[in-house]
Design a protein around this motif. Structure first.
Motif, PDB file in Angstrom:
ATOM      1  N   LEU A  51       0.818  -1.218   0.000  1.00  0.00           N
ATOM      2  CA  LEU A  51       0.000   0.000   0.000  1.00  0.00           C
ATOM      3  C   LEU A  51       0.853   1.269   0.000  1.00  0.00           C
ATOM      4  O   LEU A  51       0.582   2.191  -0.790  1.00  0.00           O
ATOM      5  N   PRO A  52       1.888   1.386   0.839  1.00  0.00           N
ATOM      6  CA  PRO A  52       2.740   2.575   0.734  1.00  0.00           C
ATOM      7  C   PRO A  52       3.381   2.738  -0.645  1.00  0.00           C
ATOM      8  O   PRO A  52       3.536   3.872  -1.124  1.00  0.00           O
ATOM      9  N   THR A  53       3.739   1.632  -1.290  1.00  0.00           N
ATOM     10  CA  THR A  53       4.334   1.716  -2.623  1.00  0.00           C
ATOM     11  C   THR A  53       3.335   2.289  -3.620  1.00  0.00           C
ATOM     12  O   THR A  53       3.674   3.132  -4.457  1.00  0.00           O
ATOM     13  N   LEU A  54       2.082   1.847  -3.527  1.00  0.00           N
ATOM     14  CA  LEU A  54       1.050   2.366  -4.424  1.00  0.00           C
ATOM     15  C   LEU A  54       0.803   3.851  -4.197  1.00  0.00           C
ATOM     16  O   LEU A  54       0.524   4.597  -5.139  1.00  0.00           O
ATOM     17  N   LEU A  55       0.922   4.289  -2.948  1.00  0.00           N
ATOM     18  CA  LEU A  55       0.640   5.689  -2.626  1.00  0.00           C
ATOM     19  C   LEU A  55       1.809   6.612  -2.968  1.00  0.00           C
ATOM     20  O   LEU A  55       1.606   7.740  -3.410  1.00  0.00           O
ATOM     21  N   THR A  56       3.044   6.154  -2.754  1.00  0.00           N
ATOM     22  CA  THR A  56       4.202   7.017  -3.001  1.00  0.00           C
ATOM     23  C   THR A  56       4.702   6.924  -4.437  1.00  0.00           C
ATOM     24  O   THR A  56       5.394   7.833  -4.905  1.00  0.00           O
ATOM     25  N   LYS A  57       4.372   5.785  -5.119  1.00  0.00           N
ATOM     26  CA  LYS A  57       4.811   5.568  -6.501  1.00  0.00           C
ATOM     27  C   LYS A  57       6.338   5.602  -6.632  1.00  0.00           C
ATOM     28  O   LYS A  57       6.894   5.995  -7.659  1.00  0.00           O
TER      29      LYS A  57
END
Length: 484
Positions: A51-57
């Protein structure tokens, strides 16, 4: 932020609520802090970095100990449309690996073994591109190194200093206070920059049982009866490859759909076994502890130890592969009179003596053709440590192994009135709750009482194994065609 996180959770994963600990980890990472997350098996640890990866890109690099585990994680991410993912490992040719490194902007997730991450070309490419989040999966491996594990885990702290990722996440399901300290020290995670999220290791749906028997022969006689009383998938653990092979052959002869898994098999054989077990083609796996890390099979109904594991950490990791769907499951150890002495002997076996360490470091060329396990280990350590450091490290590890074995001996030989679940919680939970001990919690049983208990357990209605027609494992070439 809480509302935004829940909206993102629903959008990307279809869940309305986080599992315990997940939101705390994600919030810490999004605030720019490092995190050590000790979350029970089956609690969705992967989501805490997805989820953090999806949000920070930004690029997330995941350090993973097993190729099979990397492949499964990449496959899941691709199928769930959670971002482009690739595993940088020996299943790619050199040219393909260089293509991955030259196009890091294409990926959201890069999976690599610790040995791969220490390569100069990999470090250089990641330094140039930048790393948003570096995840050390199965982080307890950092502490459990030694004669039978990989020294590259000890070099991760140095790699982190070179890469300077924006955030670091260490993930594990089992970490005693000592192991947590080891992880933080070796990764350079300080109290000032790190949030520790730790949840209870307790899995109340797993019934714990120790069953003393008179001999190895009685174990072999009892085992088919246990399998008849347990519906669904079962993992059986052995401390010797030969025993795993022998029992697998015997069970197959009795018409049980069984496979075997250990480090002596070829890689394709091991991958095929994992595929068949995951898809339901076989019901039982006879394995050493090489099997199971990263196996997220929700409906394993039982884990059976045919010999005691070397530590409570190993025990907890193994039994945590049962009952991940929350339905009733069982963790059973069959204990013969010779098992405890063997456990104590194994705790000191395989460590090169100080005299051999000194001889090797003084004249390594004389050992160039020596492929014994002790020398093979010292050859790997020589890449980053001197004789004095290796002597100290191995002495400390040997002491840790002996302490762990003593803890395991107490777990199995304590009086019947002692709650085994309480012993586990006392060893791992920062603030262990007081267990209300009953026969539904844990027990020391006779073989007859064990069979009666298994027959009476409220197994889920869908526990019976569905029979499928086997399909071939997807070839490496086919997977590569999907990536490039």
């Amino acid at each position: 932020m809480s509302d935004d996180l829940h909206a993102a959770l629903q959008q990307h994963f279809g869940f309305s609520e986080f599992r315990p600990g997940q939101e705390d980890v994600i919030r810490a990472l999004l605030q720019g802090r490092n995190c050590l997350a000790v979350l029970p098996t089956g609690q969705g640890k992967s989501l805490t970095y997805q989820l953090p990866t999806l949000l920070t890109k930004q690029l997330t690099v995941v350090v993973s100990p097993l190729i099979a585990l990397m492949i499964d994680q990449v496959k899941h991410l691709q199928e769930a449309n959670l971002g482009a993912a690739v595993a940088l490992n020996s299943e790619l040719t050199w040219d393909e690996q260089q293509s991955v490194l030259n196009r890091l902007d294409k990926w959201r997730y890069l999976f690599a073994a610790p040995e791969t991450l220490t390569r100069p070309d990999v470090v250089a490419a990641l330094q140039h591109h930048g790393v948003g989040l570096l995840v050390v999966d199965e982080a307890h491996c950092i502490s459990e190194w030694g004669p039978d594990f990989r020294p590259a885990f000890l070099q991760l702290g140095h790699v982190l200093q070179l890469l300077q990722p924006q955030r670091v996440l260490a993930l594990t399901a089992t970490a005693s206070p000592r192991v947590r300290r080891d992880i933080c020290r070796r990764l350079g995670l300080t109290a000032a920059n790190t949030t520790v999220v730790s949840r209870s290791v307790d899995r109340p749906n797993i019934w714990l049982d120790t069953c003393p028997v008179t001999s190895e022969k009685e174990k072999d006689t009892l085992l088919p009866k246990l399998l008849a009383a347990i519906p669904g998938r079962v993992i059986i653990y052995f401390n010797r490859k030969q025993r795993a092979n022998e029992v697998a052959i015997a069970l197959t002869a009795q018409g049980i759909a069984v496979g075997r898994y250990h480090s002596g098999l070829e890689r394709d054989e091991r991958r095929s076994l994992q595929h068949q077990f995951r898809e339901g083609y076989i019901r039982v796996v006879c394995a050493t502890n090489a099997f199971g890390m990263g196996i997220d099979q929700p409906n394993v109904r039982a884990v059976i130890h045919m010999a005691p594991p070397t530590s409570l950490e190993d025990y907890l990791q193994a039994i945590g592969r049962a009952g991940r769907d929350g339905a009733p499951a069982a963790a059973i150890t069959l204990l013969a009179p010779g098992d405890i002495p063997q456990l104590q002997q194994d705790a000191v076996r395989g460590f090169p003596p100080a005299s051999l360490i000194q001889a090797y470091f003084h004249r390594p060329a004389q050992f160039a053709k020596d492929e014994t396990p002790e020398i093979a280990l010292l050859k790997r350590y020589r890449a980053f440590a001197d004789a004095s450091a290796v002597t100290q490290l191995l002495a400390a590890t040997q002491q840790t192994r002996q302490t762990s074995a003593a803890q395991m001996v107490h777990f199995y030989t304590a009086p019947d009135t002692i709650c085994r679940r309480q012993l586990v919680l006392n060893a791992f939970d920062p603030e262990p709750r007081q267990v209300h001990h009953t026969a539904d919690c844990c027990a020391v049983t006779t073989p007859t009482a064990l069979l009666q208990r298994l027959t009476a357990l409220a197994w889920p209605a869908d526990a019976a194994l569905r029979v499928h027609r086997p399909e071939p494992v997807q070839s490496v070439a086919a997977r590569l065609a999907q990536l490039f």
